[in-house]
Design an enzyme around this catalytic site. Structure first.
Site, PDB file in Angstrom:
ATOM      1  N   GLY A 229      -8.710   8.271  10.403  1.00  0.00           N
ATOM      2  CA  GLY A 229      -9.068   8.326  11.808  1.00  0.00           C
ATOM      3  C   GLY A 229     -10.144   9.338  12.169  1.00  0.00           C
TER       4      GLY A 229
ATOM      5  N   ASN B 163      -9.802   0.667   9.526  1.00  0.00           N
ATOM      6  CA  ASN B 163      -8.864   0.366  10.623  1.00  0.00           C
ATOM      7  C   ASN B 163      -9.354   1.004  11.925  1.00  0.00           C
ATOM      8  OD1 ASN B 163      -5.209   0.590  11.081  1.00  0.00           O
ATOM      9  ND2 ASN B 163      -6.796  -0.136  12.431  1.00  0.00           N
ATOM     10  N   THR B 164      -9.284   2.346  12.009  1.00  0.00           N
ATOM     11  CA  THR B 164      -9.588   3.043  13.260  1.00  0.00           C
ATOM     12  C   THR B 164     -10.926   2.650  13.873  1.00  0.00           C
ATOM     13  OG1 THR B 164      -8.292   4.960  12.585  1.00  0.00           O
ATOM     14  CG2 THR B 164      -9.945   5.323  14.293  1.00  0.00           C
TER      15      THR B 164
ATOM     16  N   ALA C  83      -9.916   4.944   4.542  1.00  0.00           N
ATOM     17  CA  ALA C  83      -9.750   6.111   5.420  1.00  0.00           C
ATOM     18  C   ALA C  83     -11.042   6.857   5.675  1.00  0.00           C
ATOM     19  CB  ALA C  83      -8.691   7.098   4.916  1.00  0.00           C
ATOM     20  N   GLY C  84     -11.307   7.044   6.933  1.00  0.00           N
ATOM     21  CA  GLY C  84     -12.429   7.863   7.355  1.00  0.00           C
ATOM     22  C   GLY C  84     -13.737   7.136   7.539  1.00  0.00           C
TER      23      GLY C  84
ATOM     24  N   LYS D  14       0.875  -1.178   0.000  1.00  0.00           N
ATOM     25  CA  LYS D  14       0.000   0.000   0.000  1.00  0.00           C
ATOM     26  C   LYS D  14       0.909   1.223   0.000  1.00  0.00           C
ATOM     27  CE  LYS D  14      -3.069   2.613   3.070  1.00  0.00           C
ATOM     28  NZ  LYS D  14      -3.995   2.576   4.217  1.00  0.00           N
TER      29      LYS D  14
END
Lengths: 66, 256
Positions: free
Chosen positions: B157, B205-206, B183-184, B96
């Site tokens: 995040g 992820n987050t 992301a997000g 990535k």
């Protein structure tokens, strides 16, 4: 004794080769990647790569990340 | 549901996950099991030579595709260096590309990402570049051989979901390689939305790692991704300006 920069810190080491140092630090060879003076050194060459005064070593592994 | 093929690998689960921010690494294999996620990201960092920790790889089953990221790289040269080091670990050739030199929003540098992708593709990597949601960047990445594109939904995040939805839809409509929204994404409903608008997969992820229970949250996200994808493949109904009755307008009794 040789002054070597390992992972950003200057350390004095007596070890002759990369493999000696890795063994001394009890690192798992399967889980680390070694860069010596900006060159990636495969595990099979660690015992043949001498550590010299002024060398720069980066010893890396995978960690959590997104 | 249709299969997803990236870099010659087939994925039956369209939720990709990350290993960052977990309160305990022990949660990772359990989250992978509950979510069914088949690809997970890791980062490359210096070994702490004074405090030997258990390696993250101990917590990732061997059948999971590892996706190392080039986090820490601020330009294409640093990304390439990290990628080559990551591949040396012998865990495959997926990478990535994450090139970030903006510390406020953590927006990726699209032009440096294109440069890194072009070189790494030639070296045999399966490159999944993380980008700002720009169609022109995505097209250039297709041209240089990226295996997928990973446009962001909102800052890393931030849990703000698909703030860039219009741009994401444009990319999805015009790009033929897999589009993975990364992301997000903060809620399962946002992951479902990403799939409904036609994304091939999402990376979360987050929202999973920092939840009170990543095992359950992983499952929730997985269910949402499946729901969104099924709906997309079956074609969603169109939005209408006026109502359209759901019950018949004839055969109503005489109220006189």
């Amino acid at each position: 004794m040789k002054k070597v920069k390992i992972n950003g810190t200057y350390i004095t080491v007596k070890h002759d080769t990369i493999s000696d140092y890795i063994t001394h630090k009890n690192l798992d060879a399967n889980k680390i990647i070694v860069e010596h003076n900006s060159n990636i050194i495969k595990e099979k060459f660690w015992s043949k790569t001498p550590i010299q005064d002024g060398d720069k070593l980066e010893i890396l592994n995978f960690v959590g990340g997104g | 549901m249709k299969e997803l093929k990236i870099g010659g690998k087939i994925f039956t689960n369209r939720l990709f996950t990350g290993t960052g921010k977990f309160s305990s690494k022990k949660l990772i294999p359990k989250m992978l099991k509950s979510s069914g996620s088949e690809m997970i990201t890791v980062a490359l960092r210096r070994v702490d030579l004074n405090a030997q920790e258990e390696n993250i790889l101990e917590y990732i089953p061997k059948n999971i595709t590892l996706l190392p990221n080039t986090s820490g790289a601020r330009n294409h040269k640093e990304a390439i260096r990290i990628a080559r080091l990551a591949r040396e670990a012998g865990c495959g050739n997926f990478i990535k590309i994450e090139v970030i030199n903006d510390m406020k929003y953590l927006f990726p540098d699209n032009s440096e990402t294109i440069k890194a992708t072009e070189i790494l593709v030639k070296e045999g990597f399966n490159v999944l570049p993380y980008i700002g949601p720009d169609l022109i960047t995505a097209k250039k990445l297709v041209d240089v051989g990226a295996s997928a594109v990973m446009p962001l939904g909102s800052p890393i995040g931030s849990n703000r979901g698909l703030e860039s939805q219009n741009m994401l839809e444009i990319i999805i409509e015009n790009i033929d390689i897999p589009v993975i929204i990364d992301a997000g994404i903060g809620k399962p409903s946002q992951a479902a939305k990403a799939m409904e608008i036609g994304a091939d997969a999402v990376l979360v992820n987050t929202a999973i790692a920092t939840s009170d229970n990543p095992i359950i949250m992983g499952k929730a996200f997985s269910m949402a991704v499946k729901a969104g994808r099924l709906a997309y493949e079956t074609k969603l109904g169109e939005e209408k300006k006026y109502a359209s009755a759901s019950s018949p307008l004839n055969g109503i009794i005489d109220f006189e």
